[in-house]
Write a protein that holds these residues in place. Structure first.
Motif, PDB file in Angstrom:
ATOM      1  N   SER A 228       1.124  -1.152  -0.210  1.00  0.00           N
ATOM      2  CA  SER A 228       0.208  -0.354  -0.201  1.00  0.00           C
ATOM      3  C   SER A 228       1.230   0.957  -0.270  1.00  0.00           C
ATOM      4  O   SER A 228       0.698   2.117  -0.366  1.00  0.00           O
ATOM      5  CB  SER A 228      -0.884   0.378   1.090  1.00  0.00           C
ATOM      6  OG  SER A 228      -0.201   0.198   3.174  1.00  0.00           O
ATOM      7  N   GLU A 229       1.628   1.091   0.626  1.00  0.00           N
ATOM      8  CA  GLU A 229       2.899   2.501   0.440  1.00  0.00           C
ATOM      9  C   GLU A 229       3.794   2.645  -1.159  1.00  0.00           C
ATOM     10  O   GLU A 229       3.747   4.161  -0.839  1.00  0.00           O
ATOM     11  CB  GLU A 229       4.242   1.948   1.515  1.00  0.00           C
ATOM     12  CG  GLU A 229       4.837   3.302   1.309  1.00  0.00           C
ATOM     13  CD  GLU A 229       4.451   4.365   1.887  1.00  0.00           C
ATOM     14  OE1 GLU A 229       4.307   6.010   1.895  1.00  0.00           O
ATOM     15  OE2 GLU A 229       3.229   3.818   3.353  1.00  0.00           O
ATOM     16  N   HIS A 230       3.077   1.920  -2.105  1.00  0.00           N
ATOM     17  CA  HIS A 230       3.910   2.439  -3.005  1.00  0.00           C
ATOM     18  C   HIS A 230       2.413   3.179  -3.669  1.00  0.00           C
ATOM     19  O   HIS A 230       2.706   3.906  -4.802  1.00  0.00           O
ATOM     20  CB  HIS A 230       3.751   0.922  -4.175  1.00  0.00           C
ATOM     21  CG  HIS A 230       5.753   0.454  -3.198  1.00  0.00           C
ATOM     22  ND1 HIS A 230       5.342  -0.724  -4.083  1.00  0.00           N
ATOM     23  CD2 HIS A 230       6.615   0.813  -2.998  1.00  0.00           C
ATOM     24  CE1 HIS A 230       6.835  -1.340  -3.533  1.00  0.00           C
ATOM     25  NE2 HIS A 230       7.026  -0.077  -2.785  1.00  0.00           N
ATOM     26  N   LEU A 231       1.348   3.595  -3.078  1.00  0.00           N
ATOM     27  CA  LEU A 231       0.146   4.500  -4.096  1.00  0.00           C
ATOM     28  C   LEU A 231      -0.080   5.504  -3.276  1.00  0.00           C
ATOM     29  O   LEU A 231      -0.842   6.333  -3.415  1.00  0.00           O
ATOM     30  CB  LEU A 231      -0.793   3.744  -3.859  1.00  0.00           C
ATOM     31  CG  LEU A 231      -0.705   1.689  -4.441  1.00  0.00           C
ATOM     32  CD1 LEU A 231      -2.116   1.109  -4.092  1.00  0.00           C
ATOM     33  CD2 LEU A 231      -0.762   1.522  -5.403  1.00  0.00           C
ATOM     34  N   HIS A 232       1.170   5.681  -2.242  1.00  0.00           N
ATOM     35  CA  HIS A 232       0.579   7.061  -1.510  1.00  0.00           C
ATOM     36  C   HIS A 232       1.694   8.041  -2.160  1.00  0.00           C
ATOM     37  O   HIS A 232       2.867   7.766  -2.092  1.00  0.00           O
ATOM     38  CB  HIS A 232       1.510   6.994   0.304  1.00  0.00           C
ATOM     39  CG  HIS A 232       0.395   6.113   1.075  1.00  0.00           C
ATOM     40  ND1 HIS A 232       1.262   5.986   2.556  1.00  0.00           N
ATOM     41  CD2 HIS A 232      -1.335   5.456   0.834  1.00  0.00           C
ATOM     42  CE1 HIS A 232       0.023   5.058   2.703  1.00  0.00           C
ATOM     43  NE2 HIS A 232      -1.179   4.634   2.113  1.00  0.00           N
ATOM     44  N   GLU A 233       1.009   9.050  -1.848  1.00  0.00           N
ATOM     45  CA  GLU A 233       1.583  10.560  -2.478  1.00  0.00           C
ATOM     46  C   GLU A 233       2.889  10.743  -1.738  1.00  0.00           C
ATOM     47  O   GLU A 233       4.202  11.503  -2.606  1.00  0.00           O
ATOM     48  CB  GLU A 233       0.847  11.694  -2.302  1.00  0.00           C
ATOM     49  CG  GLU A 233       1.595  12.802  -3.291  1.00  0.00           C
ATOM     50  CD  GLU A 233       0.461  14.259  -2.687  1.00  0.00           C
ATOM     51  OE1 GLU A 233       0.957  15.112  -3.313  1.00  0.00           O
ATOM     52  OE2 GLU A 233      -0.740  14.233  -2.145  1.00  0.00           O
ATOM     53  N   ARG A 234       3.391  10.687  -0.880  1.00  0.00           N
ATOM     54  CA  ARG A 234       4.625  10.440   0.116  1.00  0.00           C
ATOM     55  C   ARG A 234       5.552   9.637  -0.334  1.00  0.00           C
ATOM     56  O   ARG A 234       6.945  10.160  -0.357  1.00  0.00           O
ATOM     57  CB  ARG A 234       4.814  10.692   1.501  1.00  0.00           C
ATOM     58  CG  ARG A 234       4.517   9.052   2.101  1.00  0.00           C
ATOM     59  CD  ARG A 234       3.776   9.230   3.234  1.00  0.00           C
ATOM     60  NE  ARG A 234       4.229   7.108   3.963  1.00  0.00           N
ATOM     61  CZ  ARG A 234       3.862   7.304   5.461  1.00  0.00           C
ATOM     62  NH1 ARG A 234       3.547   8.440   6.286  1.00  0.00           N
ATOM     63  NH2 ARG A 234       3.028   5.940   5.306  1.00  0.00           N
ATOM     64  N   PHE A 235       5.296   8.428  -0.536  1.00  0.00           N
ATOM     65  CA  PHE A 235       6.485   7.726  -1.392  1.00  0.00           C
ATOM     66  C   PHE A 235       6.192   8.125  -3.248  1.00  0.00           C
ATOM     67  O   PHE A 235       7.821   8.113  -3.172  1.00  0.00           O
ATOM     68  CB  PHE A 235       5.943   6.261  -1.384  1.00  0.00           C
ATOM     69  CG  PHE A 235       6.526   5.253  -2.386  1.00  0.00           C
ATOM     70  CD1 PHE A 235       7.316   4.488  -1.901  1.00  0.00           C
ATOM     71  CD2 PHE A 235       6.442   5.226  -3.909  1.00  0.00           C
ATOM     72  CE1 PHE A 235       8.531   4.104  -2.292  1.00  0.00           C
ATOM     73  CE2 PHE A 235       6.920   4.144  -4.450  1.00  0.00           C
ATOM     74  CZ  PHE A 235       8.731   3.431  -3.690  1.00  0.00           C
ATOM     75  N   SER A 236       5.966   9.437  -4.205  1.00  0.00           N
ATOM     76  CA  SER A 236       6.137   9.250  -4.755  1.00  0.00           C
ATOM     77  C   SER A 236       6.658  10.194  -4.314  1.00  0.00           C
ATOM     78  O   SER A 236       7.839  10.525  -5.500  1.00  0.00           O
ATOM     79  CB  SER A 236       4.298   9.912  -5.650  1.00  0.00           C
ATOM     80  OG  SER A 236       4.480  10.300  -7.077  1.00  0.00           O
ATOM     81  N   GLU A 237       6.537  11.299  -4.015  1.00  0.00           N
ATOM     82  CA  GLU A 237       7.183  11.969  -4.032  1.00  0.00           C
ATOM     83  C   GLU A 237       8.594  12.189  -3.787  1.00  0.00           C
ATOM     84  O   GLU A 237       9.952  12.569  -4.225  1.00  0.00           O
ATOM     85  CB  GLU A 237       6.759  12.860  -2.622  1.00  0.00           C
ATOM     86  CG  GLU A 237       5.381  14.054  -3.593  1.00  0.00           C
ATOM     87  CD  GLU A 237       4.740  14.282  -2.318  1.00  0.00           C
ATOM     88  OE1 GLU A 237       5.302  14.673  -0.912  1.00  0.00           O
ATOM     89  OE2 GLU A 237       4.221  15.523  -2.167  1.00  0.00           O
ATOM     90  N   HIS A 238       9.405  11.066  -2.613  1.00  0.00           N
ATOM     91  CA  HIS A 238      10.364  10.209  -2.318  1.00  0.00           C
ATOM     92  C   HIS A 238      11.368  10.130  -3.257  1.00  0.00           C
ATOM     93  O   HIS A 238      12.671  10.143  -3.718  1.00  0.00           O
ATOM     94  CB  HIS A 238      10.164   9.289  -1.166  1.00  0.00           C
ATOM     95  CG  HIS A 238      11.674   8.449  -0.873  1.00  0.00           C
ATOM     96  ND1 HIS A 238      12.643   9.593  -0.614  1.00  0.00           N
ATOM     97  CD2 HIS A 238      11.263   7.334  -1.337  1.00  0.00           C
ATOM     98  CE1 HIS A 238      13.336   7.772  -0.754  1.00  0.00           C
ATOM     99  NE2 HIS A 238      12.914   6.931  -0.998  1.00  0.00           N
ATOM    100  N   LEU A 239      10.811   9.193  -4.557  1.00  0.00           N
ATOM    101  CA  LEU A 239      11.730   8.365  -5.154  1.00  0.00           C
ATOM    102  C   LEU A 239      11.568   9.757  -6.358  1.00  0.00           C
ATOM    103  O   LEU A 239      13.015   9.127  -6.646  1.00  0.00           O
ATOM    104  CB  LEU A 239      10.023   7.881  -6.039  1.00  0.00           C
ATOM    105  CG  LEU A 239      11.070   5.926  -6.706  1.00  0.00           C
ATOM    106  CD1 LEU A 239      11.315   5.548  -5.760  1.00  0.00           C
ATOM    107  CD2 LEU A 239       9.472   5.577  -6.884  1.00  0.00           C
TER     108      LEU A 239
END
Length: 376
Positions: A228-239
Motif C-alpha cells: 500500500s505504501e507504493h500508492l501514497h503520495e509521500r512515496f511518489s514524492e520521495h522517489l
C-alpha cells in the motif's frame, strides 16, 4: 555548522558528533557523497540522496540522530539514525520499510579506526535507548561497529533476500536446467518478434518516467493485494526527489520498455559498487495478454546494466516470491544487530524474546497450513 561533540568519542584529530539539525543533514550532501564512494559495502540505500529524501517524506521533526565521525574536515564514518516512536526507547536506521538494506558508512582506508570511533559515538548518543539495526546485508559496514561494541549485543536473522551473480543473460541461463533455459530463450525471441524496445532514460526525463512507472504499477496491481505504501503520495514524492540525483551520480538507472510506440513498462534499478538491485517496476497488463514475460524483460534489462561493471551481485531484494526462484537465486538472510548499554540490556532481551516468539508463531502457522488447516 557542526554537530554536538560526543564525549569519549575522540582520537587525535578525529571526533564523533551528533547531528540533529535537518538543515545540517542537507548540507552534508557533498562530504557524505565522497564517503559513500569510499565505502565498498555501501548500497544505494545509504546514499545521501535516498536517505535525505526519505527523511523529508517520512521523518519526524526532533527525532533525527546522525552520528558522524570527522577527521580533517572530511567524514570517515556516518550512522544515519532516528529516534523511533516505539514503546521502548530505540534508535533505528533511516530508510524505513521501503529500504531493503540498512547500514552505516565507513571509509575503507580507515575502516577499523572509524568503526571504533563510531561505536563510541553511538554509545554516547544512545544514552537510554537501544540501537536496533535491521536489514543489514551480510558483510555490511556496521558489522565492524558490532565487533567494536563494548556493551551487550545480539545478532538475529531478519528478512530473506535472493541473489544472482551480476553477469550476462547468457550466463544466468547457464545456471538453469537446459529445458528451462530453452523456454527462457524462446521468451526472449518472442520479445524480439513483438518488437519490445528498451531505452535507458536520461536524467532530464527521470521525473516523468517515474510518474509513468507509478501509474503502471498501480494498474498492474489493480484489484490485487499490493504494497500500500507504493500508492501514497509521500512515496511518489520521495522517489521522484531521490532518483533524479541518483541517476546523475550513477547510483540508479531507469529503463522504459516500448511496444508499438507506447511505454508499456518502466523499471527502476539501484546501483552501487558491489551490488545492483531491481527496486520497483510498473508493467501494463497488456504485455501479459500479448504473451510477453515481464520477469524476463526485467531480468534481461538488469543484466545489461550490470554485466562488465565489476558488481558481484544482482539482488532480487527482499521477498520470497515464487517467480524469483525460477532463476535459481542464492538465499541470503539479512541480519538484525542489536546494540545496548548495560542499563538498556533488558530492552535488548525484550526484543530478542519478541523476535523468537514471532518466528515461532510463523512456524506454527506454516505447519498448520501445510496440514490443511482451515479447509472445510
Amino acid at each position: 555548522m557542526s554537530g554536538t561533540l560526543l564525549a569519549g568519542a575522540r582520537a587525535g584529530t578525529a571526533r564523533a558528533e551528533l547531528v540533529t539539525d535537518e538543515r545540517e543533514f542537507a548540507d552534508l550532501a557533498a562530504p557524505w557523497g565522497r564517503l559513500y564512494r569510499r565505502c565498498g559495502a555501501a548500497t544505494a540505500f545509504q546514499s545521501h540522496a535516498w536517505l535525505h529524501s526519505w527523511w523529508l517524506s517520512y521523518g519526524t521533526p526532533g527525532r533525527l540522530r546522525l552520528v558522524v565521525v570527522r577527521e580533517g574536515g572530511e567524514l570517515i564514518a556516518v550512522a544515519p539514525l532516528m529516534r523511533a516512536r516505539r514503546r521502548l526507547p530505540t534508535l533505528v536506521p533511516l530508510g524505513g520499510p521501503i529500504s531493503d538494506y540498512a547500514d552505516v558508512l565507513l571509509d575503507d582506508e580507515h575502516a577499523d579506526r572509524a568503526a571504533a570511533l563510531l561505536a563510541e559515538g553511538l554509545s554516547a548518543a544512545a544514552r537510554t535507548a537501544l540501537i536496533d539495526f535491521r536489514e543489514v546485508r551480510p558483510g555490511g559496514a556496521v558489522e565492524r561497529v558490532y565487533e567494536h561494541w563494548r556493551g551487550p549485543r545480539r545478532q538475529v536473522g531478519d528478512s530473506l533476500c535472493l541473489e544472482l551473480p551480476a553477469t550476462s543473460m547468457d550466463e544466468l541461463l547457464g545456471r538453469l536446467p537446459s529445458s528451462k533455459a530453452q523456454r527462457v530463450r524462446a521468451k526472449l525471441r518472442k520479445l524480439t518478434a513483438l518488437g519490445v524496445e528498451q531505452r535507458v532514460v536520461g536524467h532530464d526525463e527521470v521525473d516523468s518516467a517515474l510518474g509513468r512507472l507509478l501509474e503502471l504499477h498501480r494498474l498492474q496491481w489493480e484489484g490485487r493485494k499490493v504494497t500500500s505504501e507504493h500508492l501514497h503520495e509521500r512515496f511518489s514524492e520521495h522517489l521522484v526527489r531521490s532518483v533524479g540525483p541518483m541517476v546523475r551520480s550513477g547510483d540508479a538507472v531507469v529503463t522504459e520498455f516500448r511496444l508499438d510506440g507506447s511505454v508499456m513498462a518502466v523499471d527502476l534499478t539501484l546501483l552501487s559498487r558491489r551490488l545492483a538491485g531491481g527496486y520497483l517496476y510498473g508493467a501494463h497488463p497488456q504485455l501479459r495478454e500479448r504473451k510477453a514475460d515481464v520477469a524476463v524483460i526485467l531480468l534481461d534489462a538488469c543484466s545489461r546494466h550490470t554485466e562488465g561493471g565489476g558488481r558481484g551481485t544482482l539482488s532480487l531484494l527482499r521477498g520470497d516470491e515464487p517467480y524469483k526462484h525460477h532463476w535459481r537465486p542464492d538465499p541470503v538472510v539479512n541480519q538484525r544487530l542489536l546494540l545496548a548499554r548495560r542499563r538498556t540490556a533488558p530492552l535488548m532481551s525484550a526484543v530478542v524474546c519478541d523476535v523468537a516468539a514471532r518466528r515461532r508463531g510463523k512456524e506454527l502457522l506454516r505447519s498448520w497450513k501445510e496440514r490443511g488447516g482451515g479447509r472445510p
